[in-house]
Design an enzyme around this catalytic site. Structure first.
Site, PDB file in Angstrom:
ATOM      1  N   ASP A  18       0.810  -1.233   0.000  1.00  0.00           N
ATOM      2  CA  ASP A  18       0.000   0.000   0.000  1.00  0.00           C
ATOM      3  C   ASP A  18       0.834   1.269   0.000  1.00  0.00           C
ATOM      4  OD1 ASP A  18      -2.225  -1.653   0.127  1.00  0.00           O
ATOM      5  OD2 ASP A  18      -2.205  -1.664   2.311  1.00  0.00           O
ATOM      6  N   LYS A  21       1.818   2.216  -5.105  1.00  0.00           N
ATOM      7  CA  LYS A  21       2.318   1.669  -6.373  1.00  0.00           C
ATOM      8  C   LYS A  21       1.356   1.972  -7.519  1.00  0.00           C
ATOM      9  CE  LYS A  21       2.323  -2.366  -4.428  1.00  0.00           C
ATOM     10  NZ  LYS A  21       2.028  -2.000  -3.032  1.00  0.00           N
ATOM     11  N   GLY A  45      -4.552  -4.325  -3.773  1.00  0.00           N
ATOM     12  CA  GLY A  45      -5.546  -3.286  -4.039  1.00  0.00           C
ATOM     13  C   GLY A  45      -4.779  -2.044  -4.426  1.00  0.00           C
ATOM     14  N   HIS A  46      -4.762  -1.723  -5.697  1.00  0.00           N
ATOM     15  CA  HIS A  46      -3.982  -0.579  -6.190  1.00  0.00           C
ATOM     16  C   HIS A  46      -4.939   0.523  -6.615  1.00  0.00           C
ATOM     17  CE1 HIS A  46      -0.355  -3.397  -7.199  1.00  0.00           C
ATOM     18  NE2 HIS A  46      -0.756  -3.461  -5.944  1.00  0.00           N
ATOM     19  N   GLN A 232       1.952  -6.009  -3.296  1.00  0.00           N
ATOM     20  CA  GLN A 232       2.465  -6.093  -1.922  1.00  0.00           C
ATOM     21  C   GLN A 232       3.756  -5.273  -1.783  1.00  0.00           C
ATOM     22  OE1 GLN A 232       1.485  -9.489  -3.417  1.00  0.00           O
ATOM     23  NE2 GLN A 232      -0.458  -8.581  -2.860  1.00  0.00           N
TER      24      GLN A 232
HETATM   25  P1  GDP Z   1      -0.802   0.382  -3.539  1.00  0.00           P
HETATM   26  O1  GDP Z   1      -1.379  -0.904  -3.077  1.00  0.00           O
HETATM   27  O2  GDP Z   1       0.678   0.468  -3.314  1.00  0.00           O
HETATM   28  O3  GDP Z   1      -1.172   0.731  -4.960  1.00  0.00           O
HETATM   29  O4  GDP Z   1      -1.446   1.531  -2.605  1.00  0.00           O
HETATM   30  P2  GDP Z   1      -3.005   1.657  -2.203  1.00  0.00           P
HETATM   31  O5  GDP Z   1      -3.752   2.141  -3.386  1.00  0.00           O
HETATM   32  O6  GDP Z   1      -3.500   0.427  -1.536  1.00  0.00           O
HETATM   33  O7  GDP Z   1      -2.914   2.751  -1.059  1.00  0.00           O
HETATM   34  C1  GDP Z   1      -2.365   4.006  -1.280  1.00  0.00           C
HETATM   35  C2  GDP Z   1      -3.425   5.072  -0.944  1.00  0.00           C
HETATM   36  O8  GDP Z   1      -2.811   6.323  -0.841  1.00  0.00           O
HETATM   37  C3  GDP Z   1      -4.487   5.220  -2.013  1.00  0.00           C
HETATM   38  O9  GDP Z   1      -5.699   5.579  -1.422  1.00  0.00           O
HETATM   39  C4  GDP Z   1      -3.946   6.360  -2.882  1.00  0.00           C
HETATM   40  O10 GDP Z   1      -4.976   7.072  -3.570  1.00  0.00           O
HETATM   41  C5  GDP Z   1      -3.323   7.220  -1.824  1.00  0.00           C
HETATM   42  N1  GDP Z   1      -2.142   7.997  -2.248  1.00  0.00           N
HETATM   43  C6  GDP Z   1      -1.142   7.631  -3.087  1.00  0.00           C
HETATM   44  N2  GDP Z   1      -0.176   8.570  -3.096  1.00  0.00           N
HETATM   45  C7  GDP Z   1      -0.563   9.527  -2.223  1.00  0.00           C
HETATM   46  C8  GDP Z   1       0.036  10.745  -1.764  1.00  0.00           C
HETATM   47  O11 GDP Z   1       1.140  11.122  -2.138  1.00  0.00           O
HETATM   48  N3  GDP Z   1      -0.675  11.460  -0.837  1.00  0.00           N
HETATM   49  C9  GDP Z   1      -1.916  11.077  -0.389  1.00  0.00           C
HETATM   50  N4  GDP Z   1      -2.532  11.833   0.516  1.00  0.00           N
HETATM   51  N5  GDP Z   1      -2.493   9.938  -0.807  1.00  0.00           N
HETATM   52  C10 GDP Z   1      -1.814   9.175  -1.692  1.00  0.00           C
HETATM   53  P1  IMO Z   2      -0.925  -4.158  -2.272  1.00  0.00           P
HETATM   54  O1  IMO Z   2      -0.503  -4.717  -3.607  1.00  0.00           O
HETATM   55  C1  IMO Z   2      -0.908  -4.556   2.061  1.00  0.00           C
HETATM   56  C2  IMO Z   2      -0.853  -8.612   3.691  1.00  0.00           C
HETATM   57  C3  IMO Z   2      -2.078  -9.048   4.442  1.00  0.00           C
HETATM   58  C4  IMO Z   2      -1.452  -9.988   5.445  1.00  0.00           C
HETATM   59  C5  IMO Z   2      -0.346 -10.671   4.626  1.00  0.00           C
HETATM   60  C6  IMO Z   2      -0.763 -12.014   4.053  1.00  0.00           C
HETATM   61  O2  IMO Z   2      -2.223  -3.447  -2.295  1.00  0.00           O
HETATM   62  O3  IMO Z   2       0.187  -3.381  -1.663  1.00  0.00           O
HETATM   63  P2  IMO Z   2      -2.330 -12.715   2.030  1.00  0.00           P
HETATM   64  O4  IMO Z   2      -3.801 -12.482   1.813  1.00  0.00           O
HETATM   65  O5  IMO Z   2      -1.462 -12.212   0.948  1.00  0.00           O
HETATM   66  O6  IMO Z   2      -2.042 -14.145   2.371  1.00  0.00           O
HETATM   67  O7  IMO Z   2      -1.997 -11.884   3.370  1.00  0.00           O
HETATM   68  O8  IMO Z   2      -0.049  -9.784   3.580  1.00  0.00           O
HETATM   69  N1  IMO Z   2      -1.098  -8.124   2.317  1.00  0.00           N
HETATM   70  C7  IMO Z   2      -1.083  -6.829   1.962  1.00  0.00           C
HETATM   71  N2  IMO Z   2      -0.903  -5.724   2.723  1.00  0.00           N
HETATM   72  N3  IMO Z   2      -1.046  -4.450   0.716  1.00  0.00           N
HETATM   73  C8  IMO Z   2      -1.189  -5.546  -0.050  1.00  0.00           C
HETATM   74  O9  IMO Z   2      -1.194  -5.486  -1.394  1.00  0.00           O
HETATM   75  C9  IMO Z   2      -1.250  -6.814   0.574  1.00  0.00           C
HETATM   76  N4  IMO Z   2      -1.401  -8.067   0.125  1.00  0.00           N
HETATM   77  C10 IMO Z   2      -1.297  -8.864   1.194  1.00  0.00           C
HETATM   78  O10 IMO Z   2      -2.724  -7.964   5.063  1.00  0.00           O
HETATM   79  O11 IMO Z   2      -0.826  -9.254   6.467  1.00  0.00           O
HETATM   80 MG    MG Z   3      -2.900  -1.587  -1.786  1.00  0.00          MG
END
Ligand code: GDP
Ligand code: IMO
Ligand code: MG
Length: 437
Positions: A18, A21, A45-46, A232
């Site tokens: 998270d 990416k 979840g991107h 991840q």
């Molecule tokens: P990912 O799994 O690495 O793609 O990240 P996620 O989408 O799960 O979580 C990142 C969250 O931060 C999302 O809600 C993005 O919209 C938000 N986000 C990304 N970059 C920034 C930033 O620079 N500032 C803020 N406030 N939010 C951001």
């Molecule tokens: P993105 O791509 C954050 C974490 C889960 C748990 C561990 C194992 O959005 O960054 P799993 O279901 O893979 O067996 O869970 O890994 N986890 C993540 N945490 N972002 C993710 O993906 C994750 N994918 C798995 O919360 O701790």
């Molecule tokens: Mg994510």
């Protein structure tokens, strides 16, 4: 900035997932010809924010909303076809073109409902403290089947239908025996019904299924430029992360080569994505976790709730020891530092620069999760800033305190910072000149 100059590039998470990416891939991908998701599955979840629209992608690469880019789901992933097809339908309903541009590896493994069931039941049975806090998407059980081999089913196994039915019947008999014997589950799976459901999926997937390894090889020979999208983060990597509190794939380091099916020599640049603080969702060691109001404040300011599960993310200070460890086996050529805006108005900001373990200081990231739990972070304290940074588009526009903090991260990780996130939307990013940080 034209990212094409970076050559074939991997975007990799360097914390516990998270990191942002999705946003970075979305920013970069229009300069590339191809984007490949190479690890994990629907646990990811991107998020991409375009104007008022927000897309949360689980199975599809974050380049999918740009139809001119070829989007590939690589052999190292695990695919839940119900999630994937649901995602395709919902994007098409929102006007996104998905057709020839989507390619799915015939070698990727398939997630079945019995994987999700065993993921949930195993977590329920685990004692407090031993629960991994998985996303319940069946990821661990599916990868376990992949490596055990006897009960795995890959995309190519969906065709022809008769052979798939026979194979699935044998697998389901085994899974039912396991669920009844180990988990005392009475309602077991009906292999005929499951076969019909998956054969319908197979027809919908068919136009996209191919040998993506050959496809990528030829595209790269034609000078097409490829962006590799990890899921991840490095500290959730099954070999190098905080095992067993990790996911089941190589989400850090060289995972792109095996996961996408390209030569390890192919990738020319690696963009390591980090938050300006740290988060983790699920269980496991987190040396800089803040279990107090400061952690709550970061969560609320940064909207730190899981994209896949909605769970509140655990929040803490930036951990430069863990970051350096991730850099050691990931080899980033540049960093994207996200969520700098979230730290505005936080007062003093801290960064862990060394751990204390049993009275001694150490920069070693331990193998043992129990030992990792015992680490005491030693912090360097930085002055904070109060000026809004969300409209800053140049490094020099940032408050001096924010510049100092960013430079300290680059120095600790011995890697230049190429981008800084100052908000969730596409526009809220600072591109750095060489030598700025
Ligand atoms: P990912 O799994 O690495 O793609 O990240 P996620 O989408 O799960 O979580 C990142 C969250 O931060 C999302 O809600 C993005 O919209 C938000 N986000 C990304 N970059 C920034 C930033 O620079 N500032 C803020 N406030 N939010 C951001
Ligand atoms: P993105 O791509 C954050 C974490 C889960 C748990 C561990 C194992 O959005 O960054 P799993 O279901 O893979 O067996 O869970 O890994 N986890 C993540 N945490 N972002 C993710 O993906 C994750 N994918 C798995 O919360 O701790
Ligand atoms: Mg994510």
């Amino acid at each position: 900035m034209n990212f094409r100059e970076l050559g074939h590039t991997c975007v990799m998470g360097m914390q516990w997932g998270d990191e942002g990416k999705g946003k970075i891939v979305d920013l970069m991908v229009s300069d590339f010809d191809v984007v490949v998701r190479y690890a994990g599955g629907a646990n990811a979840g991107h998020t991409i924010v375009v104007g008022d629209e927000r897309f949360a992608l689980h199975q599809l690469p974050s380049g999918i909303i740009r139809p001119q880019v070829t989007s590939v789901i690589g052999p190292g992933t695990v695919i839940d076809p119900a999630v994937l097809l649901g995602e395709i339908t919902s994007l098409r309903d929102r006007g996104v073109d998905i057709g020839e541009n989507l390619k799915i590896s015939d070698r990727a493994h398939l997630v079945f409902p019995y994987h999700r069931r065993s993921d949930v039941l195993t977590e329920q049975r685990a004692r407090v403290g031993e629960k991994l806090g998985t996303t319940a998407r069946g990821i661990g059980p599916c990868y376990a089947d992949k490596y055990a081999r006897h009960w795995a089913i890959r995309v190519c196994d969906l065709y022809p239908a008769d052979r798939f039915r026979t194979r699935l019947a044998a697998v389901v008999a085994h899974k039912n025996a396991y669920l009844a014997g180990v988990h005392e589950v009475r309602e077991t799976f009906d292999s005929e019904r499951l076969a019909e459901e998956y054969l319908a999926f197979a027809e919908q997937l068919r136009p996209h299924v191919c040998n993506t390894t050959t496809l990528l090889y030829h595209l790269m020979r034609e000078d097409k430029v490829v962006l590799f999208e990890s899921a991840q983060g490095s500290l959730l990597d099954v070999d190098h992360g905080t095992y067993p509190y990790v996911t089941s794939s190589n989400s850090g380091g060289g995972g792109y080569a095996t996961g996408a099916g390209v030569s390890p020599r192919a990738v020319q640049s690696v963009i390591g994505v980090l938050k300006a603080y740290a988060t983790r969702v699920g269980s496991g060691p987190f040396p800089t976790e803040l279990k107090d109001s400061v952690g709550d404040e970061i969560r609320e300011r940064g909207h730190e709730y899981g994209t896949t599960t909605g769970r509140p993310r655990r929040c803490g200070w930036f951990d430069a020891v863990a970051g350096s460890y991730a850099a050691m086996f990931g080899g980033p050529t540049g960093l994207a530092l996200m969520h700098l805006d979230t730290l505005t108005g936080m007062g003093e900001i801290k960064m862990c620069v060394v751990y204390k373990s049993g009275g001694a200081q150490t920069n070693e990231f331990p193998a043992d999760a129990y030992q990792c739990e015992e680490l005491q972070p030693v912090y360097e304290t930085f002055a904070g800033w109060n000026d809004d940074v969300t409209e800053c588009r140049r490094f020099a526009d940032l408050p001096a305190a924010a510049q100092r903090y960013v430079r300290a991260i680059a120095e600790r990780l011995e890697t230049p910072i190429r981008m800084i996130g100052v908000g969730p939307s596409r526009e809220q990013v600072i591109y750095l000149e060489e030598g700025e940080a």
